[in-house]
Structures are given as structure tokens and as C-alpha cells.
Design an enzyme around this catalytic site. Sequence first.
Site, PDB file in Angstrom:
ATOM      1  N   LYS A 118      47.759  47.487  39.065  1.00 55.91           N
ATOM      2  CA  LYS A 118      46.980  47.423  37.810  1.00 55.91           C
ATOM      3  C   LYS A 118      46.698  48.818  37.269  1.00 55.91           C
ATOM      4  O   LYS A 118      46.615  48.992  36.051  1.00 55.91           O
ATOM      5  CB  LYS A 118      45.662  46.669  38.040  1.00 55.91           C
ATOM      6  N   LYS A 200      56.265  39.312  40.844  1.00 57.44           N
ATOM      7  CA  LYS A 200      55.602  38.002  40.752  1.00 57.44           C
ATOM      8  C   LYS A 200      55.380  37.600  39.288  1.00 57.44           C
ATOM      9  O   LYS A 200      55.186  38.457  38.422  1.00 57.44           O
ATOM     10  CB  LYS A 200      54.288  37.992  41.539  1.00 57.44           C
ATOM     11  N   LYS A 203      50.371  36.141  34.393  1.00 58.33           N
ATOM     12  CA  LYS A 203      50.013  35.721  33.041  1.00 58.33           C
ATOM     13  C   LYS A 203      49.735  36.889  32.113  1.00 58.33           C
ATOM     14  O   LYS A 203      49.606  36.697  30.911  1.00 58.33           O
ATOM     15  CB  LYS A 203      48.833  34.738  33.082  1.00 58.33           C
TER      16      LYS A 203
HETATM   17  P1  ATP Z   1      46.809  38.550  35.938  1.00 57.90           P
HETATM   18  O1  ATP Z   1      48.233  38.645  35.505  1.00 57.90           O
HETATM   19  O2  ATP Z   1      45.832  38.437  34.805  1.00 57.90           O
HETATM   20  O3  ATP Z   1      46.420  39.538  36.968  1.00 57.90           O
HETATM   21  P2  ATP Z   1      47.486  36.327  37.647  1.00 57.90           P
HETATM   22  O4  ATP Z   1      48.550  35.558  36.945  1.00 57.90           O
HETATM   23  O5  ATP Z   1      47.867  37.140  38.824  1.00 57.90           O
HETATM   24  O6  ATP Z   1      46.653  37.147  36.613  1.00 57.90           O
HETATM   25  P3  ATP Z   1      45.002  35.347  38.783  1.00 57.90           P
HETATM   26  O7  ATP Z   1      43.900  34.791  37.969  1.00 57.90           O
HETATM   27  O8  ATP Z   1      44.807  36.735  39.230  1.00 57.90           O
HETATM   28  O9  ATP Z   1      46.402  35.259  38.045  1.00 57.90           O
HETATM   29  O10 ATP Z   1      45.281  34.382  40.016  1.00 57.90           O
HETATM   30  C1  ATP Z   1      44.772  33.092  40.192  1.00 57.90           C
HETATM   31  C2  ATP Z   1      45.409  32.449  41.403  1.00 57.90           C
HETATM   32  O11 ATP Z   1      46.804  32.214  41.163  1.00 57.90           O
HETATM   33  C3  ATP Z   1      45.346  33.296  42.680  1.00 57.90           C
HETATM   34  O12 ATP Z   1      45.078  32.459  43.780  1.00 57.90           O
HETATM   35  C4  ATP Z   1      46.730  33.875  42.808  1.00 57.90           C
HETATM   36  O13 ATP Z   1      47.090  34.152  44.141  1.00 57.90           O
HETATM   37  C5  ATP Z   1      47.567  32.756  42.225  1.00 57.90           C
HETATM   38  N1  ATP Z   1      48.805  33.304  41.665  1.00 57.90           N
HETATM   39  C6  ATP Z   1      48.906  34.168  40.621  1.00 57.90           C
HETATM   40  N2  ATP Z   1      50.188  34.442  40.349  1.00 57.90           N
HETATM   41  C7  ATP Z   1      50.929  33.734  41.250  1.00 57.90           C
HETATM   42  C8  ATP Z   1      52.338  33.591  41.479  1.00 57.90           C
HETATM   43  N3  ATP Z   1      53.221  34.236  40.736  1.00 57.90           N
HETATM   44  N4  ATP Z   1      52.746  32.774  42.491  1.00 57.90           N
HETATM   45  C9  ATP Z   1      51.851  32.099  43.254  1.00 57.90           C
HETATM   46  N5  ATP Z   1      50.513  32.197  43.080  1.00 57.90           N
HETATM   47  C10 ATP Z   1      50.042  32.994  42.095  1.00 57.90           C
END
Ligand code: ATP
Length: 337
Positions: A118, A200, A203
Site C-alpha cells: 500500500k 491478487k 477491489k
Molecule cells: P483493497 O483492494 O481495498 O485493499 P481488498 O480487495 O483486498 O481491498 P479487503 O476489504 O481488504 O479487500 O478484504 C476483505 C476480505 O477479502 C479479506 O478477508 C481478504 O483476505 C479477502 N480477500 C481480498 N482479496 C482477496 C482475493 N483476491 N482472494 C481471496 N480473498 C481475498
Amino acid sequence: MEQQTASKKRIFSGIQPTGNLTLGNYIGALRNFGVLQNEYDCLYSIVDMHAITVRQDPAELRRACLRTMAIFLASGLDPEKNIIYFQSQVSQHAELGWILDCFTYMGELQRMTQFKDKSAKHADNINAGLFTYPVLMAADILLYMTDLVPIGADQKQHLELARDIALRFNAVYGDVFTVPEGYFPKVGARVMSLQEPTRKMSKSDPEETYIAILDKPDVIRKKLRRAVTDSDTHVVFDPENKPGVSNLMAIMSALTGRSLDVISAEYDGRGYGVFKDAVADSIVAALEPIQNEYDRISADKAYLESVMVSGRERAASIAYRTMLKVRKKVGLAALKL
Ligand code: ATP
Ligand code: LTN
């Protein structure tokens, strides 16, 4: 007052209301939330305080909070059985976060890969909140004496830190916190980007790299057709050499319950076009019922409001009791109401 059922263990998880929830969030975390609602006492939080570690537009953040709550409900979480609430409305998260900051070492936080990622993404705003983000997450979990935390693989390092902090605190003050365990999906714990399948799915990345839970079928099919694969034609699971195809196989396996071997046997040699369309079909089939529910629930603002109010009250009553204990142990002035 909210009581934990003696025989039931407790679950806590959180999702940031940033942007559109993705298929990664669904397979990695959200889908597991509902599965466990009958066997555990569950709290699911929309972690809006975590979201502001990155600059957010206030009106959009408010909308994203409600959208996230509606998606929680649309994916099958029963607000009677589960406590669904906004993190910032229970002030004990911030309070415990500060106390736990005093039990966390700089070196531990410097090792966190999410902080490094980040910081690189937001080089103009490497704020202290981004650095102490994992401590607030530890506070979220420990505040509710959580046994189990359903999360994706990317959060494993943060969970380990939460465990270390709990053990460290308990070593000084006696058994105060429950030491939590992670709960990861067997397939799909790390759903990868459609465009860069070695990273990964996230969003906060560009639109074409992810499938949003609310993406319509035609958008899903289009994104799948454009997903990066490779130059041969084999549908075999080999994440190292074939990250794109392996990611699509894992998505299909997670959503249909069919094994990677069965998927390979069915689609190998038929061309990536056929395979990609079939993956798209499995995604559409999984998401369509959620989208229909979402349309219904998100139109009912009074209902969302009532879930928000009752979730906050129920969460706060547990958090309050934990803080009475923690404050006493640490030697902070007693709370007199
Ligand atoms: P950002 O991009 O805003 O950091 P993010 O997509 O990583 O967000 P979070 O809100 O941080 O989403 O994560 C919410 C949940 O979704 C967490 O338990 C995280 O481990 C899971 N998660 C996020 N991205 C993935 C992914 N690509 N595959 C599996 N699990 C995920
Ligand atoms: N850090 C998580 C979101 C999160 C969380 C939590 C997950 C905040 N607090 C507590 C589980 C338990 C993320 O970035 N995905």
C-alpha cells in the site's frame, strides 16, 4: 445484554467498504461467513476506519458502507443470527487499538507485506494509520474474544500478528484475550487478478482486473474473455507456469465444488474460449441470486438502518465488557457511568 452462547465459539471478520466488492472477497471471505452462522456466534464488521487509511471521498465512502452491508445481507447473512455493524460506530475499536499499539513493535509492523504494497501504491500518503492498520485489525478481533477469523490468504500475516499481540498481552496480565485462529478456504484463498494473474485480485485496482460481485452477466463474460492466459491450449493446474489458467480453474472449482482434476479432464484441449465461457457461466450462476437479493434489500433503506442500529448496540455491549477488563488490567482509570 448480548450473551455469548456457552457452547458456541465466536467468529469475527471484517471487509473494507472501499470500491466494489470482488469475486476475491466473495470466495476468500464472504462466502464462508454464511456457512458458519449456525454453528458460531458471528460478528461481521464493515471496517470503515480501516478504509480511511487511504484517502476516500466522504459521500462515496458512506454509499460504499451501505452497499457493503446490503451485499452482506444479500449473500445470505441473517442479521438476527449474526451481528452486522459498522466498525466506527463502536468506539472501543479505536480505544483498544491504541492500547495494543503500545504492545506492538515497530519492527513487526515494518515486516507487513500489505503495508509495503500500500505504501508503494499510495506513495504520496504513507500515513501512520496505514502503518498501524494491522493493530486496529488485531483490536477488532481481540475485542470480541474471537476464536475463528474467516479471511483470504493475504490476511494471514495480519492474523499471525494479532495472535502474537494477544499472547504478549496475556503473558503480562494473565488470560485476558482469546488467541484466534484463521479460517481459510481450501480452494480460492487467493483469487488472482484477471489481467496480472501473479497478483491478487483487488477491489482498488482497475476495473478490468476484477469481477465485482455486482457485475452483470454480460460484463462478467466480457471480462473473462479478455482474461490473460498463455500461449498453449492446456487446461491444467500449474500456478507457476500457467498462472492465468490455474486462477480460472481455481475460481471454477471454488464455485462449483468440482475438483481441479475433473475440470482439467473436461476442458483440456477444447480451446481456452470454451473454457473461459464455462468459467463465466459458473460465476454468473453463483452471483445472480446475490444480485437479485441485493436489488431488493438495497432499495429498503429503513431495513438497512434497523440492521445498522441493532448491530451497533449488540456489538457495543460485548466490546464494553472487554474494555472494562482490559482497562482494569492495564491500570487505566475505571469507567464510571
Ligand atoms: P483493497 O483492494 O481495498 O485493499 P481488498 O480487495 O483486498 O481491498 P479487503 O476489504 O481488504 O479487500 O478484504 C476483505 C476480505 O477479502 C479479506 O478477508 C481478504 O483476505 C479477502 N480477500 C481480498 N482479496 C482477496 C482475493 N483476491 N482472494 C481471496 N480473498 C481475498
Ligand atoms: N484487514 C482486512 C480487513 C479487516 C479484517 C479485520 C479482517 C479489518 N479488520 C478483522 C478480519 C478480521 C483486509 O484488509 N482485508
